[in-house]
Write an enzyme that holds these catalytic residues in place. Sequence first.
Site, PDB file in Angstrom:
ATOM      1  N   GLU A  56       0.808  -1.221   0.000  1.00 38.72           N
ATOM      2  CA  GLU A  56       0.000   0.000   0.000  1.00 38.72           C
ATOM      3  C   GLU A  56       0.845   1.278   0.000  1.00 38.72           C
ATOM      4  O   GLU A  56       0.605   2.162  -0.841  1.00 38.72           O
ATOM      5  CB  GLU A  56      -0.974  -0.001   1.189  1.00 38.72           C
ATOM      6  CG  GLU A  56      -2.019  -1.101   1.124  1.00 38.72           C
ATOM      7  CD  GLU A  56      -1.611  -2.347   1.898  1.00 38.72           C
ATOM      8  OE1 GLU A  56      -2.480  -2.978   2.509  1.00 38.72           O
ATOM      9  OE2 GLU A  56      -0.395  -2.691   1.863  1.00 38.72           O
ATOM     10  N   CYS A  79      -3.052  -3.664   7.065  1.00 36.03           N
ATOM     11  CA  CYS A  79      -2.703  -3.876   8.464  1.00 36.03           C
ATOM     12  C   CYS A  79      -3.075  -2.653   9.292  1.00 36.03           C
ATOM     13  O   CYS A  79      -3.093  -1.516   8.808  1.00 36.03           O
ATOM     14  CB  CYS A  79      -1.220  -4.208   8.609  1.00 36.03           C
ATOM     15  SG  CYS A  79      -0.095  -2.915   8.042  1.00 36.03           S
ATOM     16  N   CYS A  88      -0.710   0.199   7.428  1.00 28.49           N
ATOM     17  CA  CYS A  88      -1.081   0.567   6.061  1.00 28.49           C
ATOM     18  C   CYS A  88      -2.443   1.260   6.034  1.00 28.49           C
ATOM     19  O   CYS A  88      -2.708   2.091   5.156  1.00 28.49           O
ATOM     20  CB  CYS A  88      -1.094  -0.671   5.169  1.00 28.49           C
ATOM     21  SG  CYS A  88       0.548  -1.383   4.896  1.00 28.49           S
ATOM     22  N   ALA A 158       4.125 -36.507 -11.282  1.00 30.44           N
ATOM     23  CA  ALA A 158       4.119 -36.666 -12.733  1.00 30.44           C
ATOM     24  C   ALA A 158       3.950 -38.158 -13.014  1.00 30.44           C
ATOM     25  O   ALA A 158       4.783 -38.972 -12.593  1.00 30.44           O
ATOM     26  CB  ALA A 158       5.416 -36.151 -13.343  1.00 30.44           C
ATOM     27  N   THR A 200      14.122 -41.060  -2.593  1.00 28.55           N
ATOM     28  CA  THR A 200      14.205 -40.213  -3.785  1.00 28.55           C
ATOM     29  C   THR A 200      15.527 -39.456  -3.821  1.00 28.55           C
ATOM     30  O   THR A 200      16.159 -39.326  -4.871  1.00 28.55           O
ATOM     31  CB  THR A 200      13.023 -39.227  -3.810  1.00 28.55           C
ATOM     32  OG1 THR A 200      11.804 -39.955  -3.935  1.00 28.55           O
ATOM     33  CG2 THR A 200      13.146 -38.250  -4.968  1.00 28.55           C
ATOM     34  N   LEU A 208      16.871 -30.068  -6.775  1.00 36.50           N
ATOM     35  CA  LEU A 208      15.674 -29.458  -6.197  1.00 36.50           C
ATOM     36  C   LEU A 208      15.746 -27.933  -6.175  1.00 36.50           C
ATOM     37  O   LEU A 208      15.128 -27.283  -5.334  1.00 36.50           O
ATOM     38  CB  LEU A 208      15.426 -29.985  -4.770  1.00 36.50           C
ATOM     39  CG  LEU A 208      15.281 -31.500  -4.631  1.00 36.50           C
ATOM     40  CD1 LEU A 208      15.060 -31.877  -3.166  1.00 36.50           C
ATOM     41  CD2 LEU A 208      14.148 -32.030  -5.494  1.00 36.50           C
ATOM     42  N   ARG A 211      15.921 -23.759 -11.853  1.00 39.70           N
ATOM     43  CA  ARG A 211      16.941 -23.663 -12.900  1.00 39.70           C
ATOM     44  C   ARG A 211      16.527 -22.744 -14.054  1.00 39.70           C
ATOM     45  O   ARG A 211      17.229 -22.642 -15.047  1.00 39.70           O
ATOM     46  CB  ARG A 211      17.282 -25.066 -13.416  1.00 39.70           C
ATOM     47  CG  ARG A 211      17.947 -25.929 -12.342  1.00 39.70           C
ATOM     48  CD  ARG A 211      18.389 -27.275 -12.858  1.00 39.70           C
ATOM     49  NE  ARG A 211      17.267 -28.135 -13.194  1.00 39.70           N
ATOM     50  CZ  ARG A 211      16.569 -28.837 -12.295  1.00 39.70           C
ATOM     51  NH1 ARG A 211      16.860 -28.740 -11.015  1.00 39.70           N
ATOM     52  NH2 ARG A 211      15.580 -29.618 -12.673  1.00 39.70           N
TER      53      ARG A 211
END
Length: 449
Positions: A56, A79, A88, A158, A200, A208, A211
């Site tokens: 804001e 806030c 704000c 996936a 894993t 992880l 990239r």
Amino acid sequence: MSVTPHDESFMAAAIRLSRRHLGRTATNPSVGCLIVKDGVIVGQAVTALGGRPHAEPQALAEAGEAARGATAYVTLEPCSHHGKTPPCAEALIASGVARVVISVTDPDPRVSGRGISMLRDAGIEVDAGVLEAEGRRSLAGYLTRQTKSRPYVTLKLAVSADGMIGRAGEGQVAITGPEARAEVQALRAETDAILVGIGTAISDDPLLTVRTPGLEAQSPIRIVLDPSLALPLTSKLVATARDVPVILVASEQVWPLSADAEGLPPSVLADYRGRATGLDPSFEPPTKGEVGKGRDPNSLAPVSNKSTSGNVAQGASPQPISPLVGEMPGRAEGGTAPADATDLDSRRAALEAAGVEIVYCNPYHPEILLPALATRGISSLLVEGGAKTARLFLEAGLVDRIQLYQAPVTIGADGIESPFDATDIPSGFAHMGTRIFGADRLDEYERES
């Protein structure tokens, strides 16, 4: 004044703006703000990197005198409390705006309606709840940490055409195409932390990180469920721990002071939840003089505290979750658990010397781990693998969103079976939409409230 289509259009733009800094505003939410006068945007901003300044005052500064009599569109209630910066709501009042349109009211008890009251008491017209569902989605991490004292959890899978998520013994297998993988990189960039199981981490040896060129600095904290400190010292995670933080969640049984607790895991110690996890920066691990103090010697029940009460584990299994055999160290290719206490101490020292942080919090109790992560300011968590880790969080009732990628490739008989596919989505999740990335399909599901 009633809400108009123009209000919704400007709020949609503010929500899009708010997403620019997701995962980069520390413990503060990433909020978008537009200042609009006579149908023209005269000021706009998103919460600054690191969380300050808020949206804001930045948008008002850009608008200058044009803010007088204008409408402010804010994705979260302004806030109303004095922190490191003035409220704000006061900034909006001082600017002379005539109207404030809000998407989501703030559940923070220091605000929660007070910001709206301040504005109305100053004679400013306020409309709240505009595009609230979309606003809540963009603020999901902040809202979950505020209301449930844990991060918002996204499970990403996936799955191949034959229902597999990988091939046994072959490490990472490309299932989706480049377009879908780029979308996953974007998701990582707006997430505070990413989590995988030790199986894993060993078999895939992943980085992880993000990239995507230009977004590398937005890589999330990397977390591995590693009960016996089996992560290889030669892994990519260890090699890059000083560049992007790595946290290993080790079993309480390998806690270095556990031998002084009469053979008991440190979870039975008073205040253990905030101390031995190392995830609450206001605490240090208990000293030897504290070990065993204040506990009931006849009870092995974990000590609970404020962070694990109330709605923290809402929907979670009330019983401890047994270790997952497929994720136990030593069973995944390329990793073995330390043989004895001396080897364990050596492994611990080597990991810490490489910059890896080790915390002691039962890896198979996400209902304990997640609130501990929230104490560090982690608002969003991406669970990426493997299959048993996915089941762990699903069975605990602690997954808020599922991203299911489906690809046309076939893995074959030696594949690792997905915990579910599009035909058997876990109960309690609503389908939110489908997107296509190249040859791949992404279906998103959210837990029904």
